[in-house]
Design an enzyme around this catalytic site. Sequence first.
Site, PDB file in Angstrom:
ATOM      1  N   GLU A  79      10.171  11.728  -6.224  1.00 37.17           N
ATOM      2  CA  GLU A  79       9.375  11.456  -7.428  1.00 37.17           C
ATOM      3  C   GLU A  79      10.227  11.635  -8.674  1.00 37.17           C
ATOM      4  O   GLU A  79      10.974  12.596  -8.801  1.00 37.17           O
ATOM      5  CB  GLU A  79       8.161  12.391  -7.479  1.00 37.17           C
ATOM      6  CG  GLU A  79       7.224  12.261  -6.290  1.00 37.17           C
ATOM      7  CD  GLU A  79       6.531  10.898  -6.221  1.00 37.17           C
ATOM      8  OE1 GLU A  79       6.592  10.128  -7.208  1.00 37.17           O
ATOM      9  OE2 GLU A  79       5.936  10.600  -5.164  1.00 37.17           O
ATOM     10  N   ARG A  89      -8.814  12.079  -7.075  1.00 37.09           N
ATOM     11  CA  ARG A  89      -9.612  11.039  -6.401  1.00 37.09           C
ATOM     12  C   ARG A  89     -10.518  11.652  -5.349  1.00 37.09           C
ATOM     13  O   ARG A  89     -11.497  11.038  -4.915  1.00 37.09           O
ATOM     14  CB  ARG A  89      -8.701   9.941  -5.831  1.00 37.09           C
ATOM     15  CG  ARG A  89      -7.953  10.329  -4.648  1.00 37.09           C
ATOM     16  CD  ARG A  89      -6.774   9.468  -4.264  1.00 37.09           C
ATOM     17  NE  ARG A  89      -5.770  10.327  -3.689  1.00 37.09           N
ATOM     18  CZ  ARG A  89      -5.881  10.920  -2.502  1.00 37.09           C
ATOM     19  NH1 ARG A  89      -6.908  10.688  -1.726  1.00 37.09           N
ATOM     20  NH2 ARG A  89      -4.952  11.740  -2.071  1.00 37.09           N
ATOM     21  N   CYS A 142      -0.325  17.436  -6.063  1.00 39.24           N
ATOM     22  CA  CYS A 142       1.134  17.308  -5.999  1.00 39.24           C
ATOM     23  C   CYS A 142       1.705  17.104  -7.385  1.00 39.24           C
ATOM     24  O   CYS A 142       2.654  17.774  -7.787  1.00 39.24           O
ATOM     25  CB  CYS A 142       1.531  16.148  -5.075  1.00 39.24           C
ATOM     26  SG  CYS A 142       1.220  16.542  -3.346  1.00 39.24           S
ATOM     27  N   HIS A 166       7.557  13.406  -1.989  1.00 41.57           N
ATOM     28  CA  HIS A 166       6.435  13.106  -1.095  1.00 41.57           C
ATOM     29  C   HIS A 166       6.988  12.604   0.236  1.00 41.57           C
ATOM     30  O   HIS A 166       7.985  11.876   0.263  1.00 41.57           O
ATOM     31  CB  HIS A 166       5.555  12.000  -1.690  1.00 41.57           C
ATOM     32  CG  HIS A 166       4.384  12.509  -2.470  1.00 41.57           C
ATOM     33  ND1 HIS A 166       4.205  12.235  -3.805  1.00 41.57           N
ATOM     34  CD2 HIS A 166       3.315  13.260  -2.092  1.00 41.57           C
ATOM     35  CE1 HIS A 166       3.080  12.805  -4.218  1.00 41.57           C
ATOM     36  NE2 HIS A 166       2.520  13.433  -3.208  1.00 41.57           N
TER      37      HIS A 166
HETATM   38  N1  PCA Z   1      -0.611  15.857  -1.030  1.00 41.57           N
HETATM   39  C1  PCA Z   1      -1.562  15.808  -2.139  1.00 41.57           C
HETATM   40  C2  PCA Z   1      -1.866  17.247  -2.448  1.00 41.57           C
HETATM   41  C3  PCA Z   1      -1.339  18.043  -1.324  1.00 41.57           C
HETATM   42  C4  PCA Z   1      -0.493  17.124  -0.549  1.00 41.57           C
HETATM   43  O1  PCA Z   1       0.214  17.424   0.416  1.00 41.57           O
HETATM   44  C5  PCA Z   1      -1.069  14.984  -3.317  1.00 41.57           C
HETATM   45  O2  PCA Z   1      -0.312  14.013  -3.092  1.00 41.57           O
HETATM   46  O3  PCA Z   1      -1.427  15.266  -4.453  1.00 41.57           O
END
Ligand code: PCA
Length: 203
Positions: A79, A89, A142, A166
Amino acid sequence: MNLLLTGFEPFGGQTINSSEQAARALSGAGLPDINMRIAILPVDRERGPAALLCALDAALPDAVVCLGEAARRTAISIERVAINLLDFRIPDNAGRQYVDEPIAPDGPAAYFTTLPARAMLDAARAAGAPAARSLSAGAFLCNQVFYTLMHELSRRGARIPAGFIHIPQLPEQVAGAEAATASMALDTAVRGLAAALSALRAE
Ligand code: PCA
């Protein structure tokens, strides 16, 4: 190098979170010349960022990488930007859903990652793991943890590499889905992340 690596607990009705599995696997395997400390964060607007700040104080890291799971992503996604916005959401694990609220009312609109994103991306790809750069970490936990991390480091004047990655869901998380959706085997994710973290150490 002292590295703080975080993952998240399961959320959204899942019983596992790929980011927790990956963080635990990386910490179990260890990485050369990296003293790794992990923390698994609650998917909770209050407790998630608080747990990150506690871990920061306990680890005194030279670098921080937070991991999260992203459904439907096809690659390890480094990111690039955290935004000052909560726009959930789905409800968090405490059952609360926030819409159109700032994370830090007096904070800047956004922060860029301070991770060497290109070097980490190249390293993950060279290790055989699909990897990409991403312009949005979403507006859920996140992104909130990513923004909180960058805001806190900026407040402390700490110039260390820090950011968010991610990863896709694991095959077993999507195997029961009616419509086929993307996933990545834990081995592949861990191999790519290990290479990316080693590139971070080399910087
Ligand atoms: N993914 C979520 C929150 C926790 C996770 O592992 C996100 O992308 O915000």
